[in-house]
Design a protein around this motif. Structure first.
Motif, PDB file in Angstrom:
ATOM      1  N   ILE A  32      42.487  29.855  46.328  1.00  0.00           N
ATOM      2  CA  ILE A  32      42.386  31.180  46.946  1.00  0.00           C
ATOM      3  C   ILE A  32      42.388  32.205  45.818  1.00  0.00           C
ATOM      4  CG2 ILE A  32      43.401  32.798  48.585  1.00  0.00           C
ATOM      5  CD1 ILE A  32      42.526  30.145  49.824  1.00  0.00           C
ATOM      6  N   ILE A  33      41.259  32.872  45.640  1.00  0.00           N
ATOM      7  CA  ILE A  33      41.118  33.775  44.491  1.00  0.00           C
ATOM      8  C   ILE A  33      40.986  35.236  44.885  1.00  0.00           C
ATOM      9  CG2 ILE A  33      40.065  31.970  43.062  1.00  0.00           C
ATOM     10  CD1 ILE A  33      37.336  33.401  43.657  1.00  0.00           C
ATOM     11  N   ALA A  34      40.790  35.501  46.178  1.00  0.00           N
ATOM     12  CA  ALA A  34      40.523  36.876  46.613  1.00  0.00           C
ATOM     13  C   ALA A  34      41.260  37.162  47.912  1.00  0.00           C
ATOM     14  CB  ALA A  34      39.019  37.095  46.797  1.00  0.00           C
ATOM     15  N   PRO A  35      41.580  38.428  48.162  1.00  0.00           N
ATOM     16  CA  PRO A  35      42.302  38.797  49.391  1.00  0.00           C
ATOM     17  C   PRO A  35      41.437  38.646  50.633  1.00  0.00           C
ATOM     18  CG  PRO A  35      42.444  40.530  47.701  1.00  0.00           C
ATOM     19  CD  PRO A  35      41.368  39.592  47.280  1.00  0.00           C
ATOM     20  N   CYS A  36      42.107  38.644  51.778  1.00  0.00           N
ATOM     21  CA  CYS A  36      41.412  38.689  53.065  1.00  0.00           C
ATOM     22  C   CYS A  36      41.599  40.065  53.679  1.00  0.00           C
ATOM     23  CB  CYS A  36      41.964  37.633  54.018  1.00  0.00           C
ATOM     24  SG  CYS A  36      41.195  37.697  55.666  1.00  0.00           S
ATOM     25  N   PHE A  37      40.512  40.637  54.183  1.00  0.00           N
ATOM     26  CA  PHE A  37      40.568  41.941  54.844  1.00  0.00           C
ATOM     27  C   PHE A  37      40.164  41.834  56.310  1.00  0.00           C
ATOM     28  CE2 PHE A  37      39.227  42.752  50.353  1.00  0.00           C
ATOM     29  CZ  PHE A  37      40.474  43.137  49.909  1.00  0.00           C
ATOM     30  N   TYR A  38      40.221  40.600  56.841  1.00  0.00           N
ATOM     31  CA  TYR A  38      39.776  40.356  58.205  1.00  0.00           C
ATOM     32  C   TYR A  38      40.857  39.750  59.087  1.00  0.00           C
ATOM     33  CZ  TYR A  38      35.306  40.989  55.792  1.00  0.00           C
ATOM     34  OH  TYR A  38      34.290  41.484  55.028  1.00  0.00           O
ATOM     35  N   PHE A  54      45.739  32.072  36.753  1.00  0.00           N
ATOM     36  CA  PHE A  54      45.268  31.044  35.830  1.00  0.00           C
ATOM     37  C   PHE A  54      43.762  31.102  35.618  1.00  0.00           C
ATOM     38  CE2 PHE A  54      49.078  29.663  37.953  1.00  0.00           C
ATOM     39  CZ  PHE A  54      49.861  29.153  36.928  1.00  0.00           C
ATOM     40  N   MET A  55      43.033  31.600  36.618  1.00  0.00           N
ATOM     41  CA  MET A  55      41.583  31.602  36.556  1.00  0.00           C
ATOM     42  C   MET A  55      41.005  32.895  36.002  1.00  0.00           C
ATOM     43  SD  MET A  55      40.831  29.697  40.206  1.00  0.00           S
ATOM     44  CE  MET A  55      39.061  29.602  39.943  1.00  0.00           C
ATOM     45  N   GLY A  56      41.822  33.967  35.972  1.00  0.00           N
ATOM     46  CA  GLY A  56      41.332  35.242  35.466  1.00  0.00           C
ATOM     47  C   GLY A  56      40.175  35.756  36.280  1.00  0.00           C
ATOM     48  N   ASP A  57      39.117  36.189  35.612  1.00  0.00           N
ATOM     49  CA  ASP A  57      37.941  36.711  36.302  1.00  0.00           C
ATOM     50  C   ASP A  57      36.907  35.620  36.582  1.00  0.00           C
ATOM     51  OD1 ASP A  57      38.986  39.290  36.240  1.00  0.00           O
ATOM     52  OD2 ASP A  57      38.143  39.678  34.254  1.00  0.00           O
ATOM     53  N   SER A  58      37.274  34.370  36.266  1.00  0.00           N
ATOM     54  CA  SER A  58      36.328  33.273  36.443  1.00  0.00           C
ATOM     55  C   SER A  58      36.438  32.691  37.850  1.00  0.00           C
ATOM     56  CB  SER A  58      36.608  32.169  35.426  1.00  0.00           C
ATOM     57  OG  SER A  58      35.822  31.030  35.689  1.00  0.00           O
ATOM     58  N   TYR A  59      35.297  32.358  38.439  1.00  0.00           N
ATOM     59  CA  TYR A  59      35.278  31.668  39.716  1.00  0.00           C
ATOM     60  C   TYR A  59      35.142  30.158  39.518  1.00  0.00           C
ATOM     61  CZ  TYR A  59      34.538  36.258  41.849  1.00  0.00           C
ATOM     62  OH  TYR A  59      34.674  37.563  42.261  1.00  0.00           O
ATOM     63  N   LEU A  60      35.097  29.722  38.254  1.00  0.00           N
ATOM     64  CA  LEU A  60      34.933  28.313  37.938  1.00  0.00           C
ATOM     65  C   LEU A  60      36.287  27.699  37.615  1.00  0.00           C
ATOM     66  CD1 LEU A  60      31.727  28.510  35.687  1.00  0.00           C
ATOM     67  CD2 LEU A  60      31.861  27.900  38.106  1.00  0.00           C
ATOM     68  N   LEU A  61      36.613  26.649  38.326  1.00  0.00           N
ATOM     69  CA  LEU A  61      37.889  25.969  38.136  1.00  0.00           C
ATOM     70  C   LEU A  61      37.716  24.830  37.140  1.00  0.00           C
ATOM     71  CD1 LEU A  61      40.853  25.703  39.151  1.00  0.00           C
ATOM     72  CD2 LEU A  61      39.983  24.055  40.818  1.00  0.00           C
ATOM     73  N   THR A  62      38.526  24.819  36.100  1.00  0.00           N
ATOM     74  CA  THR A  62      38.433  23.778  35.072  1.00  0.00           C
ATOM     75  C   THR A  62      39.643  22.847  35.148  1.00  0.00           C
ATOM     76  OG1 THR A  62      39.627  25.065  33.407  1.00  0.00           O
ATOM     77  CG2 THR A  62      37.242  25.416  33.570  1.00  0.00           C
ATOM     78  N   GLU A  63      39.525  21.692  34.475  1.00  0.00           N
ATOM     79  CA  GLU A  63      40.645  20.756  34.411  1.00  0.00           C
ATOM     80  C   GLU A  63      41.842  21.404  33.721  1.00  0.00           C
ATOM     81  OE1 GLU A  63      41.102  17.701  35.618  1.00  0.00           O
ATOM     82  OE2 GLU A  63      39.148  17.743  36.612  1.00  0.00           O
ATOM     83  N   GLU A  64      41.558  22.210  32.692  1.00  0.00           N
ATOM     84  CA  GLU A  64      42.642  22.866  31.960  1.00  0.00           C
ATOM     85  C   GLU A  64      43.411  23.830  32.859  1.00  0.00           C
ATOM     86  OE1 GLU A  64      39.834  21.080  29.365  1.00  0.00           O
ATOM     87  OE2 GLU A  64      39.486  22.646  30.882  1.00  0.00           O
ATOM     88  N   MET A  65      42.681  24.549  33.717  1.00  0.00           N
ATOM     89  CA  MET A  65      43.335  25.468  34.653  1.00  0.00           C
ATOM     90  C   MET A  65      44.235  24.705  35.617  1.00  0.00           C
ATOM     91  SD  MET A  65      40.182  28.011  35.674  1.00  0.00           S
ATOM     92  CE  MET A  65      39.351  29.033  34.454  1.00  0.00           C
ATOM     93  N   GLN A  66      43.735  23.598  36.132  1.00  0.00           N
ATOM     94  CA  GLN A  66      44.519  22.813  37.081  1.00  0.00           C
ATOM     95  C   GLN A  66      45.746  22.198  36.411  1.00  0.00           C
ATOM     96  OE1 GLN A  66      41.795  21.053  40.508  1.00  0.00           O
ATOM     97  NE2 GLN A  66      40.838  20.666  38.532  1.00  0.00           N
ATOM     98  N   TYR A  81      37.447  44.856  48.216  1.00  0.00           N
ATOM     99  CA  TYR A  81      37.613  43.887  47.118  1.00  0.00           C
ATOM    100  C   TYR A  81      37.438  44.575  45.770  1.00  0.00           C
ATOM    101  CZ  TYR A  81      37.128  39.607  44.368  1.00  0.00           C
ATOM    102  OH  TYR A  81      37.296  38.610  43.443  1.00  0.00           O
ATOM    103  N   GLN A  82      36.503  45.488  45.687  1.00  0.00           N
ATOM    104  CA  GLN A  82      36.334  46.207  44.426  1.00  0.00           C
ATOM    105  C   GLN A  82      37.580  47.026  44.092  1.00  0.00           C
ATOM    106  OE1 GLN A  82      33.834  45.682  42.243  1.00  0.00           O
ATOM    107  NE2 GLN A  82      33.302  44.123  43.780  1.00  0.00           N
ATOM    108  N   ILE A  83      38.174  47.639  45.117  1.00  0.00           N
ATOM    109  CA  ILE A  83      39.435  48.358  44.902  1.00  0.00           C
ATOM    110  C   ILE A  83      40.521  47.391  44.438  1.00  0.00           C
ATOM    111  CG2 ILE A  83      41.289  49.651  46.041  1.00  0.00           C
ATOM    112  CD1 ILE A  83      39.130  50.802  47.900  1.00  0.00           C
ATOM    113  N   ALA A  84      40.566  46.229  45.047  1.00  0.00           N
ATOM    114  CA  ALA A  84      41.571  45.229  44.667  1.00  0.00           C
ATOM    115  C   ALA A  84      41.400  44.805  43.218  1.00  0.00           C
ATOM    116  CB  ALA A  84      41.475  44.021  45.599  1.00  0.00           C
ATOM    117  N   LEU A  85      40.155  44.606  42.784  1.00  0.00           N
ATOM    118  CA  LEU A  85      39.901  44.222  41.401  1.00  0.00           C
ATOM    119  C   LEU A  85      40.285  45.330  40.429  1.00  0.00           C
ATOM    120  CD1 LEU A  85      36.408  42.472  41.781  1.00  0.00           C
ATOM    121  CD2 LEU A  85      38.577  41.362  41.222  1.00  0.00           C
ATOM    122  N   GLU A  86      39.952  46.568  40.802  1.00  0.00           N
ATOM    123  CA  GLU A  86      40.224  47.702  39.912  1.00  0.00           C
ATOM    124  C   GLU A  86      41.708  48.006  39.793  1.00  0.00           C
ATOM    125  OE1 GLU A  86      37.937  50.751  41.732  1.00  0.00           O
ATOM    126  OE2 GLU A  86      36.001  49.801  41.265  1.00  0.00           O
TER     127      GLU A  86
END
Length: 539
Positions: free
Chosen positions: A426-432, A447-459, A508-513
């Motif tokens: 789960i990387i982003a909030p829900c607004f619904y 752990f993932m930062g701005d990346s949407y790609l999950l790596t073995e190192e992150m896990q 979501y943009q507000i959440a990121l900012e």
């Protein structure tokens, strides 16, 4: 996964004018069909345990529509454990039609005034109506500010339920009689977000409707003179409807009952669907079928996806007799059982849930950790010296998972704990309508930062933080396969950061900012309102 909560569930029932007796309620006359509503709400209690209520219609009483609502579970609100008090309520609110609601709050206060349905009294019968909904408007703050800009309007609660009621009421102003359907048709283009709703007015007219994206589930059935609708099919099955009688309310569609006649009409165009995938993974009752897809089958598919990954990696012994699968009760059980079956190892109930520990979702912080400790009991006789795959449906804030892993080691004596999550990170909030509105409260983004790609190192880093020996999530593409929908037909915003509506994208943009300024624990839509207020005052 006790740290994530849905907003609401809705239901409706109507005994249409007829000389025919309904076989589904042979013990109740037409004007007592409202007695069935608490039974329906019990079946969707999983969708909200903070408050419950119903509104009933009876053509031969002074209060043509009347509402009973309060804080508590369905059992508590309708006094079901006290036969005399429950019977008194059922007599007082007896009616030939009813709408009902169960609530968990993603916004607003935890008090009785926020319990639904909301009833709007009026001398004119078509303007006297009751309303309940499941979902959340992502453009709530814009609609609220526009209403309050007019000095003639006032909002007594911080909730989008009241916003919707005001918008519908405004469409009904004037001398001309406007139907509930027409009011919704006019107001709907202003709503951005998720909304499944039920309405009932003093004429005894009913409306059941679903937003144009179909984000929240909604279904209905008709058998003889009996009509019923609910957020989940299990509520209809358990009052006697057959599966082949149950239909989906399609996105942008409304089912209306006027003068005893049922009509299904489109109130707004549906350009695409965006069913919330979390319904199949976690929220819905495992006995339900949502949009023609079984919740149980979907969860078993997720377990098979987990097993396939484990077979491919082949880095944990499976055939030494010391490896077992343990589900986190209760929503993970189907996935855990399917995973174990595919791997050829036992699935054991090593964690027992205390079902009488109270409504712990209200708590937070240290109280939530303590609640998790008393909510689950590890069985040492099952876990001791075992290597376990701990299967969870999702990890949101991680508070519960950390507590469970610690207790599995200390109290259960587990030798190794390998966490397997039947959901992507789960990387982003829900607004619904799901109670996770800020990035900072989520576990994975740290752990993932701005990346949407999950790596073995992150896990590996996540596993270390949790105290587990390893951690693996499902990839995003597993979800569409498991629930048997195209990914284009699902809302997967919380795992992809891609929202189906403009309002969701803006939030979501507000959440990121502002994710580094979330220490005040305010929700994203609350910060949006704060920013707009500051701009308007020149602050």
């Amino acid at each position: 996964m006790s740290e994530l909560f849905h907003e609401c569930g809705i239901a409706a029932i109507y005994h249409l004018p007829s000389d025919e007796e309904s076989p589904l309620c042979p013990d109740q006359g037409p004007n007592e069909v409202s007695r069935i509503m608490p039974r329906m709400l019990l079946d969707i209690q999983n969708r909200g345990q903070l408050a419950a209520g119903f509104t009933t219609f009876h053509p031969n009483r002074n209060q043509l529509i009347d509402t009973h609502r309060d804080i508590g579970t369905v059992q508590e609100v309708f006094r079901l454990s006290h036969r005399g008090k429950s019977e008194s309520l059922m007599k007082e609110y007896a009616g030939r039609a009813a709408i009902g609601h169960v609530r968990y709050a993603t916004c607003g206060q935890d008090d009785r005034s926020y319990a639904q349905p909301f009833e709007r009294h009026h001398l004119v019968k078509h303007k006297w109506f009751s309303f309940a909904f499941n979902g959340q408007l992502s453009n709530y703050s814009e609609l609220r500010d526009r209403l309050l800009a007019d000095d003639d309007h006032h909002l007594s609660r911080e909730t989008d339920t009241e916003i919707i009621m005001h918008e519908l009421s405004r469409e009904m102003t004037g001398e001309k009689r406007i139907t509930m359907f027409e009011a919704l048709k006019r107001a709907a283009p202003r709503f951005d977000g998720a909304y499944s709703m039920v309405m009932l007015n003093a004429y005894g007219e009913m409306l059941v409707a679903r937003d144009p994206y179909g984000i929240k589930p909604l279904c209905y059935a008709v058998s003889g003179p009996l009509f019923a609708a609910a957020s989940e099919s299990v509520a209809l099955i358990n009052i006697g409807f057959e599966e082949d009688e149950i239909r989906n309310v399609e996105p942008g569609q409304a089912v209306t009952i006027t003068d005893g006649k049922i009509e299904v009409k489109q109130f707004i165009e549906s350009k695409r669907t965006a069913h919330c995938f979390f319904e199949w993974i976690y929220f819905a009752n495992v006995a339900s079928t949502l949009d023609n897809q079984s919740v149980y089958v979907s969860r078993t598919n997720l377990g098979e996806e987990l097993a396939a990954i484990e077979r491919e990696r082949n880095d944990i012994p499976l055939d030494d007799g010391n490896t077992i699968v343990v589900p986190v009760p209760d929503t993970s059980k189907a996935a855990a059982d399917a995973m174990a079956f595919k791997l050829g190892i036992p699935s054991r109930e090593g964690l027992i849930r205390n079902r009488y520990s109270g409504r712990t979702f209200i708590e937070s912080g240290s109280k939530r950790r303590r609640a998790a400790e008393i909510k689950y009991t590890p069985l040492r006789e099952v876990l001791e010296d075992k290597r376990i795959f701990l299967v969870e449906d999702s990890i949101v804030r991680s508070t519960t998972m950390k507590v469970l892993i610690n207790r599995l080691r200390e109290r259960g004596g587990a030798k190794e704990i390998h966490v397997r999550v039947a959901c992507p990170p789960i990387i982003a909030p829900c607004f619904y309508g799901i109670d996770m509105s800020t990035i900072s409260e989520l576990f994975a983004p740290k752990f993932m930062g701005d990346s949407y790609l999950l790596t073995e190192e992150m896990q590996e880093a996540m596993a270390q933080q949790l105290g587990a020996d390893s951690l693996r999530y499902l990839p995003v593409d597993s979800i569409a396969r498991a629930v048997n929908f195209s990914s284009d037909d699902l809302c997967q915003a919380c795992i992809t950061g891609q929202y189906p509506t403009e309002g969701g994208e803006r939030l979501y943009q507000i959440a990121l900012e502002t994710k580094d300024q979330e220490a005040n624990n305010s929700r994203t839509y609350e910060r949006r309102a704060e920013e707009q207020a500051a701009q308007s005052t020149g602050a």
